[in-house]
Design a protein around this motif. Structure first.
Motif, PDB file in Angstrom:
ATOM      1  N   UNK A 113      12.558   4.762   3.045  1.00  0.00           N
ATOM      2  CA  UNK A 113      12.782   5.677   1.924  1.00  0.00           C
ATOM      3  C   UNK A 113      11.465   6.240   1.392  1.00  0.00           C
ATOM      4  N   UNK A 114      10.416   5.402   1.404  1.00  0.00           N
ATOM      5  CA  UNK A 114       9.091   5.889   0.968  1.00  0.00           C
ATOM      6  C   UNK A 114       8.637   7.026   1.886  1.00  0.00           C
ATOM      7  N   UNK A 115       8.812   6.779   3.179  1.00  0.00           N
ATOM      8  CA  UNK A 115       8.384   7.809   4.134  1.00  0.00           C
ATOM      9  C   UNK A 115       9.178   9.103   3.924  1.00  0.00           C
ATOM     10  N   UNK A 116      10.496   8.946   3.765  1.00  0.00           N
ATOM     11  CA  UNK A 116      11.337  10.123   3.579  1.00  0.00           C
ATOM     12  C   UNK A 116      10.880  10.912   2.357  1.00  0.00           C
ATOM     13  N   UNK A 117      10.596  10.188   1.256  1.00  0.00           N
ATOM     14  CA  UNK A 117      10.203  10.872   0.023  1.00  0.00           C
ATOM     15  C   UNK A 117       8.862  11.576   0.194  1.00  0.00           C
ATOM     16  N   UNK A 118       7.941  10.896   0.912  1.00  0.00           N
ATOM     17  CA  UNK A 118       6.621  11.482   1.133  1.00  0.00           C
ATOM     18  C   UNK A 118       6.740  12.736   2.005  1.00  0.00           C
ATOM     19  N   UNK A 154       0.236   9.857  -3.497  1.00  0.00           N
ATOM     20  CA  UNK A 154      -0.690  10.078  -2.382  1.00  0.00           C
ATOM     21  C   UNK A 154       0.142   9.927  -1.112  1.00  0.00           C
ATOM     22  N   UNK A 155       0.762  11.047  -0.730  1.00  0.00           N
ATOM     23  CA  UNK A 155       1.812  11.011   0.289  1.00  0.00           C
ATOM     24  C   UNK A 155       1.300  10.593   1.665  1.00  0.00           C
ATOM     25  N   UNK A 156       0.095  11.057   1.989  1.00  0.00           N
ATOM     26  CA  UNK A 156      -0.449  10.694   3.309  1.00  0.00           C
ATOM     27  C   UNK A 156      -0.698   9.193   3.381  1.00  0.00           C
ATOM     28  N   UNK A 157      -1.259   8.706   2.311  1.00  0.00           N
ATOM     29  CA  UNK A 157      -1.526   7.264   2.248  1.00  0.00           C
ATOM     30  C   UNK A 157      -0.219   6.491   2.416  1.00  0.00           C
ATOM     31  N   UNK A 158       0.832   6.971   1.715  1.00  0.00           N
ATOM     32  CA  UNK A 158       2.120   6.281   1.756  1.00  0.00           C
ATOM     33  C   UNK A 158       2.687   6.288   3.170  1.00  0.00           C
ATOM     34  N   UNK A 159       2.658   7.438   3.797  1.00  0.00           N
ATOM     35  CA  UNK A 159       3.239   7.541   5.145  1.00  0.00           C
ATOM     36  C   UNK A 159       2.455   6.667   6.131  1.00  0.00           C
ATOM     37  N   UNK A 212       3.132   3.024   5.519  1.00  0.00           N
ATOM     38  CA  UNK A 212       4.487   2.658   5.923  1.00  0.00           C
ATOM     39  C   UNK A 212       4.575   2.556   7.441  1.00  0.00           C
ATOM     40  N   UNK A 213       3.951   3.485   8.103  1.00  0.00           N
ATOM     41  CA  UNK A 213       3.958   3.435   9.568  1.00  0.00           C
ATOM     42  C   UNK A 213       3.281   2.171  10.080  1.00  0.00           C
ATOM     43  N   UNK A 214       2.111   1.854   9.490  1.00  0.00           N
ATOM     44  CA  UNK A 214       1.384   0.659   9.909  1.00  0.00           C
ATOM     45  C   UNK A 214       2.256  -0.580   9.714  1.00  0.00           C
ATOM     46  N   UNK A 215       2.984  -0.570   8.637  1.00  0.00           N
ATOM     47  CA  UNK A 215       3.857  -1.702   8.342  1.00  0.00           C
ATOM     48  C   UNK A 215       4.945  -1.815   9.401  1.00  0.00           C
ATOM     49  N   UNK A 216       5.571  -0.669   9.695  1.00  0.00           N
ATOM     50  CA  UNK A 216       6.678  -0.703  10.659  1.00  0.00           C
ATOM     51  C   UNK A 216       6.179  -1.034  12.061  1.00  0.00           C
ATOM     52  N   UNK A 217       4.924  -0.678  12.329  1.00  0.00           N
ATOM     53  CA  UNK A 217       4.342  -0.999  13.640  1.00  0.00           C
ATOM     54  C   UNK A 217       4.240  -2.505  13.884  1.00  0.00           C
ATOM     55  N   UNK A 218       4.263  -3.283  12.836  1.00  0.00           N
ATOM     56  CA  UNK A 218       4.144  -4.736  13.031  1.00  0.00           C
ATOM     57  C   UNK A 218       5.402  -5.322  13.654  1.00  0.00           C
ATOM     58  N   UNK A 219       6.454  -4.506  13.784  1.00  0.00           N
ATOM     59  CA  UNK A 219       7.635  -4.974  14.504  1.00  0.00           C
ATOM     60  C   UNK A 219       8.841  -5.279  13.655  1.00  0.00           C
ATOM     61  N   UNK A 267       0.836  -1.198   0.000  1.00  0.00           N
ATOM     62  CA  UNK A 267       0.000   0.000   0.000  1.00  0.00           C
ATOM     63  C   UNK A 267       0.878   1.257   0.000  1.00  0.00           C
ATOM     64  N   UNK A 268       1.954   1.221   0.797  1.00  0.00           N
ATOM     65  CA  UNK A 268       2.860   2.363   0.857  1.00  0.00           C
ATOM     66  C   UNK A 268       3.498   2.598  -0.507  1.00  0.00           C
TER      67      UNK A 268
END
Lengths: 455, 1025
Positions: free
Chosen positions: A341-346, A221-226, A229-236, A212-213
């Motif tokens: 990197x996706x987050x940084x770009x967004x 769609x930068x908000x969607x990406x961020x 990505x956060x949700x993904x990283x939250x999985x640990x 999705x990110x």
């Protein structure tokens, strides 16, 4: 009359014959109605779909077409059309991603159809369906990456989107519709996807968020990406550190470290895009341009570049697991680094330059020895740093060429990287969008070729 | 023998009768009904005796008969025999009628009881006589050039080979089978596999060509049908036939020459390859050598020049042929039998190639009750075939490739006379090892290695075949018969492939290769086809003028395949070819055996009917209808309904013809109908199938096949008009046919969108169309027909024009070196046109598509201007003379107007392959500017071009036979022998052709070192007791 009775009896006997069965089942394969009787069978169907995943072509085409490789003198024609951008609709190398992922969509849809026969409330059935729906979204998006122009939601030439298996001649939908469908499928899959999968070889929630990110990034769609990505990283999942990094490329890293989703490979030779596994012939060297991008002591340069016995530069990122078949490694589909990197770009796009710098510094600290801490004054400056870091981190993973397209940059190779090959592909050139395979145009009356290619 | 005693007894009776009994004299005149003239030479015989005479020049006879004589029989060739009961008369005048109306037709029956419901239409019947004694093992080869519309070409000289192409009225399908349907005594049998059948058991072979005769076979009949009836016993005396034949097979003469040693070594200098170059003083290395080393090199070159091995002596031999056979037949009113046994042994032209066959047959008919009959027709045969290596393959182990490609300077044996396989490499005694290695390369000993393979491996096939028909027939009413038949066609084959651990091949395999210590593979395959057929047939004449005959029936056919095999390694050199020689595999020894196999099945259930209606013996309307349901058809097309309609007009029976006395029989036929072809559909092609797979250690299913519920049979729409004629007292007879066959719904590969999920994006679909049009002419003429001397000539000519008319999605597609294109015949060659050699540069030149000359070879310049490999014009002619007991007959076959790809010249005329021997044509190679030649210089790459397409038309002297039938008068002195025939014959005596390969005749479009057809000479003896 006696004779009549006899004739009647005889005719009756002949009619009995018509009960002789024409319904003969094959013994060496399983017909559809017999194949899927239990949930275990359905699970086998899913496993078969996982075995259908390709993905090597996306890596290979990106590398051949971009500025990360240098043509080798021992090349006997491998990838030369793609490297020189002289391809057309009949170039076989470019049809694999289209055909492979359209097939993957079909296989996922077929098993989804089968899944409808089972208890919709069963947890396994729900999970299996979720993994298949994820697969469908993933496969469509892979095609978008190679065959769609500039990832513009307003572009009418997207790709077909199929929800059901079946022979039809699907037409191209507008890109925006395709993105909506992909996101819709990801959201439909998410609730029932598992939290983890053995060996990261199956789709998980983290994989779906990662997809999705990536989709968000491509659609800008930068908000969607961020958020994804956060949700993904939250999985640990977390970044690999410098010590662990080479293990990522040897398939020797602990689960949850760096790799979010990868595809099991037993025979596929990803590394053959660069070096022939059977005899070590080099097709492409790493470009001087790319090798020059790394600072002294960057673990990535050590993991990606090596020398063969003749002292020539070779790409070693996918050269095989230790003490195993050469060039056979799992295909890493989503890594934590990409999400960073996706987050940084967004963030840069949203002009949140400090957040962007922080993401990049986090990644750099795990790759380089005492990296300079970045901080940005302008978005342009930040973007330049992001593009460099993304190129360094994700080289030879099927991003560079599509990133250049996304950023509306051209390919410009160094003179020493293009002595016998083409040098420049201008930004926005039609060849950034690969041609729809000729066979598809031929067989599908509704298919429209991409601009610039002859029909 | 029994008859002989009867005869002796009768002789005694007659003599006694002459002395003692009252005899009387009967006189009379015989006239011909047709012209009213008296008939000389008519035989007059007291029935049941040998007392008889013939009429004199005025048609009169005068015969003394015993007082108790009952009936006189009058007979004359071409006339109906007539019996007259004497009843005390002294003068009996007789009018004989021409028997043309009886020669009507040989009734060929598709289903139902014999003779009741005959097939109408374009049918050629080849009788047993024409097949007997031919020195080939399989009956399809015997049919070559025997009748119209049937084109047969053999692809191999291997005895018992199944590589024979049989086409009835051309090729009708692109992707499906083009083999006819073969039916023996009502049982459909496997096409092409005839090595275990004895054709001497056949009574007739009928070739069914048009819709009227084949539509009754429905969806299996579009390639025509070959119906075989086997012999049965006749009521009366028991007969014993003993046959013996033996002879030799010898090689024909190729139309090309290979180089001898000095030529080849010279050529190697030109090609800069091989010892001829390495040892040559022209080689730049030569100057660098010491004088001793130079001298040693020159001495070696001279030694090689002297060798000149004749590889033909190594790879060819004269093969023996021997056939021994005995059959018994006879019977009484209730039971008739025919029993036969044959042993057939034939050696091929190569030392490791032969066929040894044993066949037996039992045909038995018994009348259980007055109106119920049972019968069995069975044959069992076993044939053992030794095959050569890589038959018909471009492979160095193929002896028919090695024989030409082996260098003449190569020595097969060392000084001890042992086979010395490996390679040749010169070692100069005056040079160091390193110097030797850098100057001289090893060259594989092509011929010796092939000989080693021939000696140290086997390639055996053992086939067991059983055909049985079990029949129950019941005459429900005099005009209605019910028949039930169960048939089985069973074959199992065992293929054995063994490579000795001591062979050069095994030893040359690398460390760790499983076959390094030999290998043995055994493959077992079994095919069981059963049929259960039930029919009701009916024939009745109403009001003397309406004849109606009809058959209705059902048929269930089931065909099962089973195949399995293994390959084992690590063979014990002391054990022969047996599984016990295998070393069990372990993780470490690398001898893990492989196993393979599959099972498959298909079934067909059919309803069919055939109706003939004849009015006044002149006009016959016939029609047939069949519905086939096949397990292989798609669910949307489960049933094939196929039909035919025909009309026959018996012109000779018309009143207005009664004055036309030179016409004995004249029939006009016309028919139209449809037949099908289902042999292109896989058994389970309509089903969606899944197979096992694995991902990350988990078991899974992958989609193996996306079923096509629409897949169906191909449909042949056949139109035929024809005439059958017997003229001039039946001396001239034959038939003329014109046909137009259109095959629609041809199987074609259809390309699908990748999104459609069809594996490989390609699936077979019913989309194409093809047309075969042609004409056939059959003429037999008795030039002389006397009591002692007959001379007949005959010919059968067939013309077939094939054209592809539709390919569905596409207009053309390439198929190897051919193209399938709308508007062209199938198997049209597609290649770049050759434009000769540029004398100035030695470069090969080609024409572009636009007709420009170029030296750049590109497949883009392929054109389809070089004909097809399917002959449009083919046939045979024959003549035979018999004088008293002597017979002389000759048979020729030909095929005209077809072209084949001579792939052999690509190897034999190509400097890239100069490590092998070259054709002597290469001596003309371009060497310097100004050379005018067709052989380009060494520098110019040899490519496939129209140069390799050759006219393969041929005329072949197929058979010459001289026979002597010992006169009965002589035999009667011997006593127990009823007839005796001695003969000698030659097969494939000579071939006239422009083709420069080995044999113009082949089963495909390309010449690739096929097993050549031998010439066979045999002597034989047939005895009847």
């Amino acid at each position: 009359m006696k004779n009549r009775n006899i004739i009647t009896a005889f005719l009756a006997g002949m009619l009995l014959m018509s009960s002789c069965s024409l319904d003969i089942e094959p013994t060496d394969s399983i017909s559809s109605d017999k194949a899927f009787e239990t949930i275990e069978d359905l699970e086998k169907g899913l496993v078969g779909v996982m075995g259908t995943y390709g993905g090597h072509g996306i890596v290979g085409m990106s590398d051949w077409a971009s500025d990360d490789l240098r043509y080798s003198l021992s090349n006997t024609g491998q990838g030369v059309q793609v490297h020189n951008w002289t391809y057309n609709a009949s170039t076989g190398d470019l049809s694999g991603t289209w055909n492979g992922n359209a097939t993957l969509v079909d296989r996922a849809n077929r098993i989804l159809e089968v899944a409808e026969r089972f208890d919709a409330e069963d947890e396994d059935v729900k999970r299996i369906k979720a993994e298949l729906i994820f697969t469908r979204a993933y496969a469509h998006f892979e095609i978008v990456r190679l065959y769609c122009k500039n990832y513009d939601s307003n572009d009418p030439l997207g790709i077909p989107y199929k929800y059901e298996a079946g022979v039809e001649s699907p037409a191209r939908l507008p890109q925006g519709v395709v993105y909506e469908n992909i996101l819709g499928d990801i959201d439909a899959a998410l609730p029932s996807l598992p939290d983890e999968a053995e060996g990261s070889y199956f789709a998980t929630k983290a994989a779906a968020y990662a997809l999705k990110a990536r989709v968000g990034l491509y659609m800008r769609n930068w908000d969607l990406a961020i958020e994804a990505a956060d949700k993904c990283l939250e999985t640990g999942v977390r970044l690999a550190n410098r010590d662990e990094y080479t293990g990522v490329w040897d398939d020797a890293v602990t689960e949850g470290v760096e790799v979010i989703f990868k595809l099991f490979r037993e025979n596929g030779t990803l590394g053959d895009y660069y070096t022939r596994s059977s005899n070590g012939d080099i097709f492409f060297h790493p470009s001087y341009d790319l090798m020059n991008q790394y600072e002294e002591g960057d673990i990535r340069a050590l993991a990606f570049f090596g020398k063969n016995s003749g002292g020539q530069d070779v790409v070693i990122k996918h050269d095989g697991r230790p003490n195993d078949k050469p060039n056979v490694v799992d295909l890493k589909v989503f890594r934590v680094s990409e999400l960073v990197l996706i987050k940084a770009e967004a963030y840069i796009a949203k002009d949140m330059l400090d957040e962007a710098a922080s993401e990049l510094n986090n990644l750099r600290s795990q790759r380089m020895v005492n990296p300079v801490l970045l901080s940005f004054n302008t978005a342009a400056e930040a973007m330049e740093a992001l593009q460099l870091e993304r190129r360094r981190e994700l080289a030879y993973e099927g991003h560079r060429f599509y990133d250049l397209k996304r950023w509306n940059l051209g390919v410009s190779r160094l003179d020493e990287d293009s002595e016998t090959t083409a040098k420049n592909l201008p930004a926005g050139d039609y060849r950034f969008v690969f041609p729809i395979p000729q066979q598809e145009i031929f067989a599908n009356d509704n298919m429209v070729q991409n601009g610039g290619y002859t029909e | 023998m029994k008859r002989f005693f009867v005869f002796m007894a009768l002789l005694c009776c007659v003599s006694i009768g002459l002395l003692q009994a009252q005899s009387r004299t009967i006189t009379g005149t015989v006239t011909n009904k047709d012209d009213g003239f008296t008939m000389p030479g008519v035989s007059v015989l007291v029935k049941g005796t040998t007392i008889g005479t013939v009429t004199n020049i005025d048609g009169q006879y005068n015969l003394s008969v015993p007082a108790d004589a009952g009936t006189l029989v009058f007979s004359f060739i071409g006339m109906s025999s007539q019996e007259q009961v004497i009843e005390g008369r002294n003068v009996i005048n007789v009018v004989l009628e021409s028997d043309s109306k009886d020669l009507d037709e040989v009734v060929v029956t598709a289903y139902g009881s014999k003779g009741k419901v005959g097939l109408k239409g374009a049918i050629s019947v080849v009788s047993a006589k024409e097949l007997e004694q031919m020195p080939v093992a399989t009956f399809d080869q015997m049919l070559q050039g025997k009748t119209t519309g049937l084109q047969i070409s053999s692809g191999s000289g291997q005895p018992g080979s199944s590589n024979t192409k049989v086409r009835i009225r051309g090729t009708g399908s692109i992707m499906a089978s083009n083999e006819p349907l073969y039916v023996v005594d009502g049982v459909p049998i496997e096409p092409g596999v005839f090595g275990s059948l004895n054709a001497n058991d056949f009574e007739t072979v009928s070739v069914l060509k048009d819709a009227a005769s084949t539509a009754i076979y429905g969806s299996r009949a579009s390639n025509g049908v070959i119906l075989i009836t086997t012999k049965s016993g006749a009521e009366g005396t028991s007969t014993v036939n003993v046959r013996h034949q033996s002879g030799i097979s010898i090689k024909g003469v190729e139309k090309f020459d290979m180089m001898n040693s000095s030529e080849k070594l010279w050529f190697e200098q030109i090609a800069k390859k091989g010892p001829g170059w390495e040892l040559s003083p022209m080689n730049p290395n030569y100057e660098l050598l010491s004088p001793e080393a130079q001298a040693a090199q020159v001495a070696e070159l001279n030694r090689l020049r002297q060798i000149n091995t004749d590889w033909q002596d190594q790879f060819y031999r004269n093969g023996k042929t021997m056939s021994n056979e005995v059959n018994f037949s006879g019977g009484n009113k209730k039971t008739k039998y025919y029993v036969s046994y044959q042993n057939y042994y034939q050696e091929g032209l190569s030392p490791r190639s032969d066929l040894n066959r044993n066949t037996g047959r039992l045909n038995l008919d018994h009348q259980l009750f007055e109106n119920i009959r049972v019968g069995i027709n069975t044959t069992i045969g076993q044939s053992k075939i030794n095959h050569i290596e890589s038959e018909g393959g471009v492979a160095l182990s193929n002896p028919y490739a090695a024989v030409y490609l082996a260098n003449p300077w190569e020595e097969p044996y060392n000084a001890d006379g042992e086979l010395a396989a490996g390679h040749y490499r010169y070692v100069n005694p005056h040079l160091t090892e390193d110097e030797n290695n850098s100057l001289y390369n090893p060259y594989s000993k092509t011929g010796t290695n092939a000989l080693d393979m021939m000696a140290n491996s086997t390639n055996k096939e053992e086939e067991t075949k059983f055909i049985g028909a079990f029949t129950l027939e019941w005459d429900v009413l005099p005009y209605l018969t019910a028949k039930s038949q169960y048939g089985i066609d069973y074959r199992h084959s065992l293929y054995e492939r063994w490579v000795s651990p001591d062979s050069f091949y095994s030893n040359s395999l690398g460390e760790g290769a499983p076959g390094r210590d030999g290998s043995i593979s055994e493959t077992f395959s079994r095919r069981t086809a059963t049929s259960f057929t039930n029919t009701l047939d009916f024939k009745k004449v109403f009001n003397d003028i309406h004849t109606i005959s009809a058959v209705v029936g059902t048929e269930y056919l089931n065909r099962e395949y089973f195949n399995f095999g293994y390959t084992g390694y690590g063979l014990d050199p002391k054990l022969p070819e047996t599984p016990a020689t295998i070393t069990p595999g372990t993780d470490t020894n690398g001898y893990i055996p492989t196993v393979s196999g599959y099972k498959s099945e298909r079934a067909l259930f059919s309803l069919f009917s055939l109706v003939n209606y004849t009015y006044d013996g002149k006009y016959t309307f016939s029609g047939s209808l069949r519905r086939d349901g096949s397990s292989a058809f798609g669910t949307n097309n489960q049933y094939a309904v196929l039909y035919s309609a025909g009309f026959t007009w018996d012109v000779a029976r018309e009143g207005f013809m009664s004055q036309v006395d030179w016409v004995n029989n004249l029939k006009f036929r016309i028919s139209y109908g449809t037949t099908g072809n289902q042999e292109g559909i896989g058994n389970f092609e309509s089903k969606t199938l899944w197979s096992n797979t694995e991902y990350a250690g988990n078991p899974g299913y992958y989609l193996a096949q996306a079923g096509d519920p629409n897949i169906k049979w191909e449909v042949a729409h056949k139109f035929n008009v024809g005439i059958d004629y017997n003229l001039f007292n039946n001396r001239l007879n034959g038939s003329i046919d014109l046909y137009n066959d259109r095959t629609s719904d041809l199987f074609i590969q259809q390309t699908f969108s990748a999104w459609d999920g069809v594996p490989g994006n390609i699936q077979t679909t019913n989309a194409g169309e093809m047309r075969n049009r042609g004409a056939e002419l059959l003429i037999n003429y008795d030039i002389i027909r006397n009591r002692d001397l007959t001379w007949t000539v005959g010919t059968n000519l067939s013309y077939n024009a094939n054209e592809i008319t539709d390919l569905g999605q596409v207009k053309e597609f390439e198929q190897g070196t051919s193209i399938v294109r709308v508007g062209l015949p199938i198997n049209s060659h597609y290649i770049v046109q050759w434009a000769g050699v540029n004398p100035a540069t030695g470069d090969a030149m080609y024409y572009t598509k636009d007709g420009q000359v170029t030296t750049d070879y590109s497949a883009d310049n392929n054109v389809a201007d070089f004909g097809s490999s399917e002959p449009p014009f083919f046939g045979g002619f024959n003549t035979s003379v018999s004088y008293k007991g002597f017979e002389l007959s000759a048979h020729f076959t030909f095929a005209q107007g077809f072209y084949r790809f001579n792939n052999q010249s690509f190897f034999q005329e190509n400097p890239n392959f100069a490590q092998f021997n070259m054709s002597s044509n290469m001596l003309d190679i371009w060497q310097k500017p100004g050379d005018m030649t067709e052989i380009q210089g060494v520098h110019s790459q040899r490519e496939f071009s129209s140069k390799d397409i050759e006219d393969a038309s041929y005329l072949r002297f197929r058979n010459l036979m001289i026979a002597y039938n010992v006169p009965k008068t002589v035999l009667s002195k011997v006593g127990f022998i009823r007839s005796m025939r001695l003969y000698g014959q030659g097969q494939n005596l000579f071939t006239w052709t422009k083709w420069t390969g080995f044999d113009p005749e082949d089963s495909n479009n390309i010449a690739q070192y096929e097993y050549p057809t031998p010439r066979i000479f045999t002597l034989g003896l047939d005895l009847t007791f």
